[in-house]
Design a protein around this motif. Structure first.
Motif, PDB file in Angstrom:
ATOM      1  N   GLY A 110       0.793  -1.224   0.000  1.00  0.00           N
ATOM      2  CA  GLY A 110       0.000   0.000   0.000  1.00  0.00           C
ATOM      3  C   GLY A 110       0.822   1.268   0.000  1.00  0.00           C
ATOM      4  O   GLY A 110       0.273   2.364  -0.136  1.00  0.00           O
ATOM      5  N   PHE A 111       2.127   1.146   0.151  1.00  0.00           N
ATOM      6  CA  PHE A 111       3.047   2.285   0.116  1.00  0.00           C
ATOM      7  C   PHE A 111       4.457   1.728  -0.073  1.00  0.00           C
ATOM      8  O   PHE A 111       4.674   0.512  -0.007  1.00  0.00           O
ATOM      9  CB  PHE A 111       2.966   3.116   1.401  1.00  0.00           C
ATOM     10  N   GLN A 112       5.408   2.618  -0.311  1.00  0.00           N
ATOM     11  CA  GLN A 112       6.800   2.189  -0.379  1.00  0.00           C
ATOM     12  C   GLN A 112       7.361   2.167   1.033  1.00  0.00           C
ATOM     13  O   GLN A 112       7.514   3.212   1.672  1.00  0.00           O
ATOM     14  CB  GLN A 112       7.636   3.118  -1.254  1.00  0.00           C
ATOM     15  N   PRO A 113       7.666   0.987   1.556  1.00  0.00           N
ATOM     16  CA  PRO A 113       8.139   0.921   2.942  1.00  0.00           C
ATOM     17  C   PRO A 113       9.555   1.467   3.082  1.00  0.00           C
ATOM     18  O   PRO A 113      10.364   1.402   2.154  1.00  0.00           O
ATOM     19  CB  PRO A 113       8.091  -0.582   3.263  1.00  0.00           C
ATOM     20  N   ASP A 114       9.832   1.983   4.276  1.00  0.00           N
ATOM     21  CA  ASP A 114      11.178   2.435   4.611  1.00  0.00           C
ATOM     22  C   ASP A 114      11.815   1.557   5.686  1.00  0.00           C
ATOM     23  O   ASP A 114      13.028   1.613   5.883  1.00  0.00           O
ATOM     24  CB  ASP A 114      11.139   3.890   5.083  1.00  0.00           C
ATOM     25  N   TRP A 115      10.994   0.790   6.388  1.00  0.00           N
ATOM     26  CA  TRP A 115      11.478  -0.203   7.357  1.00  0.00           C
ATOM     27  C   TRP A 115      10.647  -1.454   7.178  1.00  0.00           C
ATOM     28  O   TRP A 115       9.414  -1.416   7.301  1.00  0.00           O
ATOM     29  CB  TRP A 115      11.364   0.333   8.786  1.00  0.00           C
ATOM     30  N   THR A 116      11.301  -2.567   6.873  1.00  0.00           N
ATOM     31  CA  THR A 116      10.617  -3.838   6.652  1.00  0.00           C
ATOM     32  C   THR A 116      11.248  -4.917   7.521  1.00  0.00           C
ATOM     33  O   THR A 116      12.469  -5.102   7.516  1.00  0.00           O
ATOM     34  CB  THR A 116      10.672  -4.247   5.172  1.00  0.00           C
ATOM     35  N   TRP A 117      10.394  -5.617   8.256  1.00  0.00           N
ATOM     36  CA  TRP A 117      10.785  -6.705   9.154  1.00  0.00           C
ATOM     37  C   TRP A 117      10.152  -7.964   8.582  1.00  0.00           C
ATOM     38  O   TRP A 117       8.931  -8.034   8.416  1.00  0.00           O
ATOM     39  CB  TRP A 117      10.258  -6.391  10.544  1.00  0.00           C
ATOM     40  N   ILE A 118      10.974  -8.976   8.265  1.00  0.00           N
ATOM     41  CA  ILE A 118      10.500 -10.198   7.612  1.00  0.00           C
ATOM     42  C   ILE A 118      10.811 -11.406   8.493  1.00  0.00           C
ATOM     43  O   ILE A 118      11.890 -11.504   9.079  1.00  0.00           O
ATOM     44  CB  ILE A 118      11.159 -10.383   6.229  1.00  0.00           C
ATOM     45  N   LYS A 119       9.849 -12.348   8.542  1.00  0.00           N
ATOM     46  CA  LYS A 119      10.054 -13.599   9.279  1.00  0.00           C
ATOM     47  C   LYS A 119       9.385 -14.751   8.540  1.00  0.00           C
ATOM     48  O   LYS A 119       8.239 -14.635   8.101  1.00  0.00           O
ATOM     49  CB  LYS A 119       9.468 -13.488  10.695  1.00  0.00           C
ATOM     50  N   CYS A 120      10.107 -15.872   8.403  1.00  0.00           N
ATOM     51  CA  CYS A 120       9.516 -17.091   7.875  1.00  0.00           C
ATOM     52  C   CYS A 120       8.532 -17.659   8.897  1.00  0.00           C
ATOM     53  O   CYS A 120       8.871 -17.789  10.079  1.00  0.00           O
ATOM     54  CB  CYS A 120      10.604 -18.119   7.563  1.00  0.00           C
ATOM     55  N   ARG A 121       7.343 -18.011   8.445  1.00  0.00           N
ATOM     56  CA  ARG A 121       6.309 -18.507   9.355  1.00  0.00           C
ATOM     57  C   ARG A 121       6.446 -19.998   9.631  1.00  0.00           C
ATOM     58  O   ARG A 121       6.191 -20.457  10.752  1.00  0.00           O
ATOM     59  CB  ARG A 121       4.920 -18.236   8.768  1.00  0.00           C
ATOM     60  N   THR A 122       6.815 -20.760   8.635  1.00  0.00           N
ATOM     61  CA  THR A 122       6.692 -22.215   8.691  1.00  0.00           C
ATOM     62  C   THR A 122       7.948 -22.950   9.125  1.00  0.00           C
ATOM     63  O   THR A 122       7.895 -24.141   9.429  1.00  0.00           O
ATOM     64  CB  THR A 122       6.267 -22.744   7.309  1.00  0.00           C
ATOM     65  N   HIS A 123       9.085 -22.265   9.145  1.00  0.00           N
ATOM     66  CA  HIS A 123      10.343 -22.911   9.463  1.00  0.00           C
ATOM     67  C   HIS A 123      11.175 -22.022  10.394  1.00  0.00           C
ATOM     68  O   HIS A 123      10.931 -20.821  10.510  1.00  0.00           O
ATOM     69  CB  HIS A 123      11.149 -23.206   8.192  1.00  0.00           C
ATOM     70  N   THR A 124      12.164 -22.638  11.016  1.00  0.00           N
ATOM     71  CA  THR A 124      13.086 -21.894  11.863  1.00  0.00           C
ATOM     72  C   THR A 124      14.040 -21.089  10.990  1.00  0.00           C
ATOM     73  O   THR A 124      14.876 -21.655  10.282  1.00  0.00           O
ATOM     74  CB  THR A 124      13.876 -22.852  12.765  1.00  0.00           C
TER      75      THR A 124
END
Length: 342
Positions: free
Chosen positions: A32-46
């Motif tokens: 919905g916008f151009q992010p300036d801070w993005t935090w990503i995490k895999c849901r299904t695996h360690t």
């Protein structure tokens, strides 16, 4: 619900779910916008949590569940785009057969110079949303000050050395002078002049000589100021009952992190997309690389706050003080104001 000057929370924060395909250049859209801070995490695996921001630049990863230094990889987040971001083939962000969650905030691009502190900084600031990304070169000197650009006193600060294997410094508005926590550990609140040397002001935050906040080298900090109807940085007291405390935020939460202030517990992270209904709001531990936790019930998201539904000490021990950070979601049409209030 509280009155807010932010008509649509989704213009400044949004959770985006996606599936990995192990293909470089995988574009994730719909933020919905151009992010300036993005935090990503895999849901299904360690897999490690990983953070990216526009000030340090794409491809530069930091890991909030670890002390490791900044990495520079072409296989992680490759670019910030007008409606999301593009990822490479790293298992952190894009393995085939894995699902992922990204939490995205809007600041103001790559930033500009700020000379308010004794250490000059580069600041990408969104004063409307009360969020700034602050890059600075630490000097390992107690009492150094760094400009944050918010124009008001921050309620929450997260800081990390980019070049030293050290902890993530964490400040919350419920802390007294010189109190601190570390985002990557389970430790309770402690006090030392070497971390946050003094309480922040409307222009600067003050650090000691601890590497978590003021290493002799490149540093990054994420600063937040509470905005009515959009963000809340507060505390509550547990009652050790499945009919736990209701915590007023003034908005329907989209994202919440909870930590017991005086106890050894994980940092519990919930959002409104996983799984997206009460009482089955799945969780992560922000200080661990574990896959998504599905044990329920734990927390309900309500129209004007959240309610604890567990006696787990990580959420609700009797008399225990807990701190939280929360961001809201857009719930009616294009703004956060209930239809009955229009």
């Amino acid at each position: 619900m509280a009155y807010t000057t932010i008509n649509k929370s989704g213009d400044y924060f949004n959770t985006k779910l996606y599936s990995g395909n192990d293909t470089s250049g995988h574009a994730i859209t719909g933020v919905g916008f151009q992010p300036d801070w993005t935090w990503i995490k895999c849901r299904t695996h360690t897999e490690d949590h990983n953070l990216y921001d526009a000030v340090r630049g794409a491809q530069k990863s930091l890991v909030p569940n670890s002390t490791q230094v900044e990495g520079d990889y072409s296989t992680v987040l490759q670019s910030f785009n007008t409606d999301g971001f593009t990822v490479g083939t790293s298992g952190w962000v894009n393995d085939s057969g894995k699902t992922y969650v990204s939490w995205n905030w809007k600041a103001n691009g790559t930033g500009s110079a700020n000379t308010a502190g004794s250490i000059n900084s580069t600041v990408s600031v969104n004063t409307t949303a009360g969020f700034s990304i602050v890059s600075y070169t630490g000097n390992a000197t107690t009492g150094a000050t760094i400009g944050h650009g918010l124009g008001v006193t921050p309620d929450l600060i997260i800081a990390k050395s980019r070049v030293a294997s050290d902890n993530w410094g964490f400040f919350h508005s419920s802390f007294s002078s010189q109190q601190y926590m570390f985002l990557n550990t389970t430790a309770a609140v402690a006090s030392a002049s070497s971390v946050w040397n003094a309480l922040p002001s409307s222009s600067v935050f003050t650090v000691g000589d601890n590497e978590s906040v003021n290493d002799n080298g490149n540093m990054i900090a994420y600063c937040f100021a509470e905005k009515t109807g959009y963000s809340k940085f507060g505390s509550y007291t547990g009652n050790e009952n499945v009919n736990g405390p209701f915590v007023y935020t003034g908005f329907k939460p989209a994202f919440v992190i909870i930590k017991k202030k005086d106890g050894v517990t994980d940092w519990l992270l919930h959002d409104n997309k996983r799984i997206g209904y009460n009482a089955n709001n799945y969780y992560f531990q922000a200080n661990l690389s574990d896959s998504e936790g599905t044990a329920t019930p734990r927390i309900d998201f309500l129209s004007n706050g959240f309610k604890i539904r567990t006696t787990s000490s990580a959420y609700n021990s009797g008399g225990g003080p807990y701190i939280f950070m929360a961001f809201g979601q857009s719930i009616v049409g294009s703004n956060n104001i209930p239809a009955t209030a229009r």
